[in-house]
Design an enzyme around this catalytic site. Structure first.
Site, PDB file in Angstrom:
ATOM      1  N   ASP A 111       0.792  -1.243   0.000  1.00 47.46           N
ATOM      2  CA  ASP A 111       0.000   0.000   0.000  1.00 47.46           C
ATOM      3  C   ASP A 111       0.822   1.291   0.000  1.00 47.46           C
ATOM      4  OD1 ASP A 111      -1.896  -1.959   0.221  1.00 47.46           O
ATOM      5  OD2 ASP A 111      -2.860  -1.183   2.025  1.00 47.46           O
ATOM      6  N   ASP A 140      -4.513  -0.784  -1.690  1.00 43.46           N
ATOM      7  CA  ASP A 140      -5.824  -0.631  -1.103  1.00 43.46           C
ATOM      8  C   ASP A 140      -6.689  -0.051  -2.227  1.00 43.46           C
ATOM      9  OD1 ASP A 140      -6.947  -1.101   1.460  1.00 43.46           O
ATOM     10  OD2 ASP A 140      -6.981   1.053   1.914  1.00 43.46           O
ATOM     11  N   HIS A 177     -10.541   0.726  -2.821  1.00 44.04           N
ATOM     12  CA  HIS A 177     -11.928   0.756  -2.344  1.00 44.04           C
ATOM     13  C   HIS A 177     -12.896   1.386  -3.341  1.00 44.04           C
ATOM     14  CE1 HIS A 177     -10.375  -0.430   1.497  1.00 44.04           C
ATOM     15  NE2 HIS A 177      -9.845   0.738   1.806  1.00 44.04           N
ATOM     16  N   HIS A 214     -10.412   7.131   1.336  1.00 44.32           N
ATOM     17  CA  HIS A 214      -9.030   6.977   0.848  1.00 44.32           C
ATOM     18  C   HIS A 214      -8.976   5.869  -0.195  1.00 44.32           C
ATOM     19  CE1 HIS A 214      -9.508   3.858   3.914  1.00 44.32           C
ATOM     20  NE2 HIS A 214      -8.582   3.185   3.249  1.00 44.32           N
ATOM     21  N   LYS A 263      -6.859  -4.998  -3.199  1.00 41.27           N
ATOM     22  CA  LYS A 263      -7.659  -5.574  -2.118  1.00 41.27           C
ATOM     23  C   LYS A 263      -8.566  -4.512  -1.518  1.00 41.27           C
ATOM     24  CE  LYS A 263      -4.036  -4.416   1.145  1.00 41.27           C
ATOM     25  NZ  LYS A 263      -4.788  -3.350   1.835  1.00 41.27           N
ATOM     26  N   CYS A 307      -2.315  -2.580   7.658  1.00 38.97           N
ATOM     27  CA  CYS A 307      -2.155  -3.572   6.592  1.00 38.97           C
ATOM     28  C   CYS A 307      -0.868  -4.385   6.721  1.00 38.97           C
ATOM     29  CB  CYS A 307      -2.276  -2.897   5.234  1.00 38.97           C
ATOM     30  SG  CYS A 307      -3.989  -2.362   4.946  1.00 38.97           S
TER      31      CYS A 307
HETATM   32  C1  VGL Z   1      -4.781   0.863   5.680  1.00 41.15           C
HETATM   33  C2  VGL Z   1      -6.269   1.949   7.043  1.00 41.15           C
HETATM   34  C3  VGL Z   1      -7.261   1.793   6.115  1.00 41.15           C
HETATM   35  C4  VGL Z   1      -3.383   0.362   5.461  1.00 41.15           C
HETATM   36  C5  VGL Z   1      -5.750   0.691   4.735  1.00 41.15           C
HETATM   37  O1  VGL Z   1      -2.955   0.220   4.285  1.00 41.15           O
HETATM   38  O2  VGL Z   1      -2.675   0.120   6.459  1.00 41.15           O
HETATM   39  N1  VGL Z   1      -5.033   1.483   6.836  1.00 41.15           N
HETATM   40  N2  VGL Z   1      -6.991   1.166   4.963  1.00 41.15           N
HETATM   41 ZN    ZN Z   2      -8.378   1.149   3.366  1.00 42.90          ZN
END
Ligand code: VGL
Ligand code: ZN
Length: 197
Positions: free
Chosen positions: A12, A54, A56, A73, A98, A144
């Protein structure tokens, strides 16, 4: 170290988690320099290199507007969801997205938060030479990266946290420290990335 049975996971490293992003991790872009060096090292040695994102849908259940805890995000197709531009992806074998189901989040790169639905990463790692060790860097240490490493241990991989190649959100305060302890208790080895060069 058996390089042919090792994989580097770069978790990420996206604009929204870097300075200026909507869920910026303090000093988040500091992971880029060690990861760029490591990905080339792994690639040249015949190891596998994986990048995760990430990813979404808008209105995702983890967003505050939908009753979750995070600001919006990494929305699919937006600038914030793109990989940080200085991250070199030339040595990447496998790209994984993901968290793309609206109603379930996916902190771990192996399973969604229901602990059942796989992302496909384990299958990829077990194909070919069969990976035994997983080395993880990226963002964020306390989410993550943490859940990816806990699952890696649970799945029977030797699991390593690259200490200088991760940064945490530390929300709530203290969560980075807690995460490091949880990982160590689970059997994750914390190592500086320099030991692999
Ligand atoms: C993450 C919070 C929400 C991460 C992803 O990549 O650690 N943290 N979504
Ligand atoms: Zn996230």
């Amino acid at each position: 170290m058996n390089w042919l049975k090792s994989a580097l996971l770069m978790v990420d490293v996206q604009n929204d988690f870097c300075p200026g992003g909507s869920l910026a991790v303090p000093d988040g872009n500091a992971v880029v320099e060690p990861l760029n060096i490591l990905s080339k090292r792994f690639f040249d040695a015949g190891a596998l290199v994986v990048v995760t994102q990430d990813w979404h849908p808008s209105g995702h259940s983890s967003f505050v507007e939908s009753g979750g805890i995070w600001p919006e995000h990494c929305v699919q197709g937006t600038e914030g969801a793109r990989l940080y531009k200085e991250l070199n992806t030339d040595c990447v074998h496998f790209f994984l997205r993901k968290g793309w189901r609206t109603n379930v989040d996916s902190y771990s790169s192996f399973f969604e938060n229901d602990k059942i639905t796989t992302t496909g990463l384990e299958g990829f790692l077990r194909s070919g030479t069969g990976i035994g060790s997983v080395f993880v860097g990226g963002l964020a240490t306390d989410y993550c990266v943490l859940y990816t490493l806990l699952d890696a241990v649970r799945l029977g991989f030797k699991a390593f946290l690259l200490k200088d190649a991760v940064r945490g959100v530390d929300y709530p305060t203290g969560s980075v420290e807690k995460a490091l302890k949880r990982m160590q208790d689970a059997g994750v080895q914390l190592i500086p990335s320099g030991t692999l060069l």
